[in-house]
Design a protein around this motif. Structure first.
Motif, PDB file in Angstrom:
ATOM      1  N   ILE A   1       0.837  -1.199   0.000  1.00  0.00           N
ATOM      2  CA  ILE A   1       0.000   0.000   0.000  1.00  0.00           C
ATOM      3  C   ILE A   1       0.877   1.256   0.000  1.00  0.00           C
ATOM      4  O   ILE A   1       0.576   2.254  -0.672  1.00  0.00           O
ATOM      5  CB  ILE A   1      -0.943  -0.008   1.223  1.00  0.00           C
ATOM      6  CG1 ILE A   1      -2.044  -1.046   1.019  1.00  0.00           C
ATOM      7  CG2 ILE A   1      -1.565   1.355   1.434  1.00  0.00           C
ATOM      8  CD1 ILE A   1      -3.060  -0.662  -0.037  1.00  0.00           C
ATOM      9  N   ASP A   2       1.984   1.198   0.744  1.00  0.00           N
ATOM     10  CA  ASP A   2       2.940   2.314   0.717  1.00  0.00           C
ATOM     11  C   ASP A   2       3.520   2.492  -0.682  1.00  0.00           C
ATOM     12  O   ASP A   2       3.734   3.624  -1.137  1.00  0.00           O
ATOM     13  CB  ASP A   2       4.079   2.067   1.715  1.00  0.00           C
ATOM     14  CG  ASP A   2       3.623   2.231   3.160  1.00  0.00           C
ATOM     15  OD1 ASP A   2       2.633   2.942   3.392  1.00  0.00           O
ATOM     16  OD2 ASP A   2       4.279   1.651   4.053  1.00  0.00           O
ATOM     17  N   ALA A   3       3.786   1.362  -1.355  1.00  0.00           N
ATOM     18  CA  ALA A   3       4.313   1.430  -2.727  1.00  0.00           C
ATOM     19  C   ALA A   3       3.291   2.074  -3.671  1.00  0.00           C
ATOM     20  O   ALA A   3       3.646   2.882  -4.536  1.00  0.00           O
ATOM     21  CB  ALA A   3       4.681   0.031  -3.215  1.00  0.00           C
ATOM     22  N   LEU A   4       2.026   1.710  -3.501  1.00  0.00           N
ATOM     23  CA  LEU A   4       0.976   2.314  -4.329  1.00  0.00           C
ATOM     24  C   LEU A   4       0.867   3.815  -4.058  1.00  0.00           C
ATOM     25  O   LEU A   4       0.755   4.622  -4.985  1.00  0.00           O
ATOM     26  CB  LEU A   4      -0.356   1.623  -4.056  1.00  0.00           C
ATOM     27  CG  LEU A   4      -1.578   2.219  -4.766  1.00  0.00           C
ATOM     28  CD1 LEU A   4      -1.378   2.218  -6.280  1.00  0.00           C
ATOM     29  CD2 LEU A   4      -2.849   1.463  -4.375  1.00  0.00           C
ATOM     30  N   GLN A   5       0.915   4.193  -2.786  1.00  0.00           N
ATOM     31  CA  GLN A   5       0.816   5.609  -2.434  1.00  0.00           C
ATOM     32  C   GLN A   5       1.979   6.400  -3.045  1.00  0.00           C
ATOM     33  O   GLN A   5       1.791   7.484  -3.598  1.00  0.00           O
ATOM     34  CB  GLN A   5       0.814   5.766  -0.916  1.00  0.00           C
ATOM     35  CG  GLN A   5       0.648   7.200  -0.451  1.00  0.00           C
ATOM     36  CD  GLN A   5       0.542   7.304   1.059  1.00  0.00           C
ATOM     37  OE1 GLN A   5       0.743   6.330   1.787  1.00  0.00           O
ATOM     38  NE2 GLN A   5       0.219   8.487   1.548  1.00  0.00           N
ATOM     39  N   LYS A   6       3.177   5.828  -2.964  1.00  0.00           N
ATOM     40  CA  LYS A   6       4.342   6.500  -3.534  1.00  0.00           C
ATOM     41  C   LYS A   6       4.216   6.619  -5.045  1.00  0.00           C
ATOM     42  O   LYS A   6       4.550   7.664  -5.636  1.00  0.00           O
ATOM     43  CB  LYS A   6       5.612   5.720  -3.154  1.00  0.00           C
ATOM     44  CG  LYS A   6       6.909   6.359  -3.602  1.00  0.00           C
ATOM     45  CD  LYS A   6       7.146   7.678  -2.905  1.00  0.00           C
ATOM     46  CE  LYS A   6       7.383   7.493  -1.424  1.00  0.00           C
ATOM     47  NZ  LYS A   6       7.732   8.789  -0.769  1.00  0.00           N
TER      48      LYS A   6
ATOM     49  N   LEU B   1       1.402   6.740  -6.809  1.00  0.00           N
ATOM     50  CA  LEU B   1       0.366   7.741  -7.109  1.00  0.00           C
ATOM     51  C   LEU B   1       0.913   9.162  -6.962  1.00  0.00           C
ATOM     52  O   LEU B   1       0.579  10.054  -7.747  1.00  0.00           O
ATOM     53  CB  LEU B   1      -0.830   7.555  -6.176  1.00  0.00           C
ATOM     54  CG  LEU B   1      -1.688   6.299  -6.416  1.00  0.00           C
ATOM     55  CD1 LEU B   1      -2.663   6.099  -5.261  1.00  0.00           C
ATOM     56  CD2 LEU B   1      -2.445   6.411  -7.738  1.00  0.00           C
ATOM     57  N   GLN B   2       1.766   9.358  -5.966  1.00  0.00           N
ATOM     58  CA  GLN B   2       2.332  10.690  -5.742  1.00  0.00           C
ATOM     59  C   GLN B   2       3.311  11.084  -6.845  1.00  0.00           C
ATOM     60  O   GLN B   2       3.381  12.250  -7.243  1.00  0.00           O
ATOM     61  CB  GLN B   2       3.040  10.731  -4.383  1.00  0.00           C
ATOM     62  CG  GLN B   2       2.089  10.646  -3.203  1.00  0.00           C
ATOM     63  CD  GLN B   2       2.818  10.424  -1.895  1.00  0.00           C
ATOM     64  OE1 GLN B   2       3.967   9.980  -1.875  1.00  0.00           O
ATOM     65  NE2 GLN B   2       2.156  10.740  -0.789  1.00  0.00           N
TER      66      GLN B   2
END
Length: 488
Positions: free
Chosen positions: A395-400, A402-403
């Motif tokens: 989920i952290d990878a997805l957030q990064k 997306l940013q």
């Protein structure tokens, strides 16, 4: 004195004669019992002797005699030589070492205490020369017997710790780091160079496995020295670190990679690239990735990620048209292994380091969005309870992602939104601890909010159509929070 027949009075003999006699007697004895008696007598002699007798004049000859005695005593407590290819001996092979270490430590502590007293009133460069002469040997002995290893026990580690503290006091150092690196503001050199010189013969390809303590002393010492001092010793520390990491034992590989990572973080890029060191290191580390050992992968990937900026230009300075480089190769390798990996510990390691690599690659990650999306969605769908480390990291990878790559996310809006909503429903209905469940749902909601912004409000319209009767209460509440946060 029972065995030495030496008195500290100058009426009987000089310190030169006493040290010579101690050395000769100790080396000539062939039983531990007699040597232990000599150590006791030597401790008694050094403790009770007047300072002016112990240190009449600190010339090179006297310093050499003290060093010979110290080295002879420390060799007595040295580990037995290992002739096996494994570099390890059975634990019972070290049964006698802790007792010997304590006896030797007592002598060395007696010497240290007298030197400290001597330096109180006569703290000149000449007087401190004895400390500089003895410091490397005292340090190596203390570190050898300070660690929790098969050749130490509680009392021997305590004595070794006392000796190390005494050495810090003698040198006026506030920490081991300062002892090794020195004090540039006072033009005082550290003992890192002499310690490496002492260890050099034991760190060759032929000898490094003969003494199981050497690799631990080397790694413990290395990680205490940082910028800018480490650069001066790169030629001394790089080959042993590479040698240890290239061993077939996993624990040695891990230890070696730890050393190499410290070098990468504390040596300028120009020095690493000199003589092709960075290239050699890159290929060595990349070869370690073809393993199923999670512990090794966990130390290799961060080291590689920190090494790559020394070999490749930052993404912001990349030329156009963009050419694939080692960052792309590493990401491709990680995604390939993630897609086919089923072992939870490896999935967790890959997911954790994927976040670091995406952050380091920056905008250049857009070249891999299709495959990256596939891997992220796949990992979100598989639980790795009870800790959910892999899903937290992915989920952290997805957030990064997306940013960083938000301009390219609009066309991936539907698939990612569906995956996030499924993830929220899945997490809300599982039996995870409340705190972990909240953490997972908060991270997923943050990603959903980012996706709303990436879609220019289109996803916001779709989320408003979600009926509370169709989803669990926790999920509906998360959606409402996202909608509220996305309003202007």
């Amino acid at each position: 004195m029972r065995e030495l027949n030496i008195r500290h009075s100058t009426d009987y003999c000089s310190i030169h004669a006493a040290l010579s006699h101690i050395h000769e007697r100790f080396e000539s004895e062939d039983t531990d019992e007699k040597r232990a008696r000599i150590l006791e007598d030597t401790t008694e002699l050094l403790t009770g002797a007047p300072l002016d007798w112990l240190f009449p004049e600190l010339n090179a000859d006297l310093r050499g005699q003290y060093l010979r005695v110290v080295n002879s005593l420390t060799c007595y407590a040295a580990l037995p030589v290992c002739d096996t290819d494994s570099g390890t001996l059975p634990a019972q092979s070290y049964d006698s070492i802790p007792v010997k270490s304590q006896a030797v430590s007592a002598v060395l502590l007696a010497v240290s205490a007298q030197i400290e007293k001597f330096l109180v009133n006569q703290n000149s460069a000449t007087k401190r020369s004895l400390v500089r002469t003895l410091a490397p040997s005292l340090y190596i002995f203390a570190i050898t017997h300070l660690q929790e290893q098969p050749w130490t026990d509680g009392p021997s580690r305590k004595r070794a710790s006392e000796l190390l503290r005494a050495l810090l006091r003698m040198t006026g150092s506030r920490s081991v780091r300062e002892l090794l690196s020195g004090k540039p503001d006072k033009d005082q050199k550290g003992v890192f160079g002499p310690v490496l010189h002492t260890l050099q013969s034991d760190l060759t390809q032929k000898n490094w496995k003969h003494n199981q303590a050497v690799k631990h002393v080397f790694s413990t010492t290395l990680v205490q020295v940082g910028q800018p001092w480490l650069t001066d010793y790169l030629e001394n520390v790089f080959p042993p670190s590479l040698l240890i990491s290239d061993d077939y034992h996993i624990e040695n590989k891990i230890l070696g990679v730890h050393c190499l990572h410290h070098i990468v973080l504390n040596v300028p890029a120009a020095d690493l690239r000199q003589f092709n060191r960075a290239q050699v290191l890159y290929h060595t580390l990349f070869n370690h990735l073809h393993t199923s050992e999670a512990a090794l992968i966990q130390v290799v990937l961060p080291c590689l990620i920190d090494l790559l900026p020394n070999l490749e230009k930052p993404p912001a300075h990349a030329s156009f048209p963009y050419k694939s480089n080692r960052f792309d190769g590493l990401l491709w390798h990680i995604l390939t292994y993630m897609e086919m990996e089923h072992m939870l510990d490896l999935r967790q390691v890959y997911a954790k380091n994927l976040v670091l690599l995406i952050d380091r690659m920056g905008i250049s990650v857009i070249r891999h969005l299709k495959r990256l999306e596939r891997v992220i969605v796949g990992y979100m769908e598989v639980s790795d309870a009870p800790e959910e480390k892999a899903r937290l990291s992915i989920i952290d990878a997805l957030q990064k992602t997306l940013q960083i790559a938000w301009p390219r996310m609009e066309k991936r809006r539907d698939s990612l939104a569906q995956s996030l909503l499924r993830f929220l429903v899945d997490v809300s209905s599982d039996s995870s601890p409340t705190e972990l469940k909240e953490q997972l749902m908060t991270k997923a909601s943050d990603c959903l909010l980012l996706l709303v912004h990436c879609s220019k409000g289109k996803l916001q319209t779709l989320l408003r159509e979600v009926d509370s009767s169709c989803v669990p209460d926790l999920v509906f509440k998360s959606i409402q929070n996202v909608l509220a946060a996305s309003c202007p």
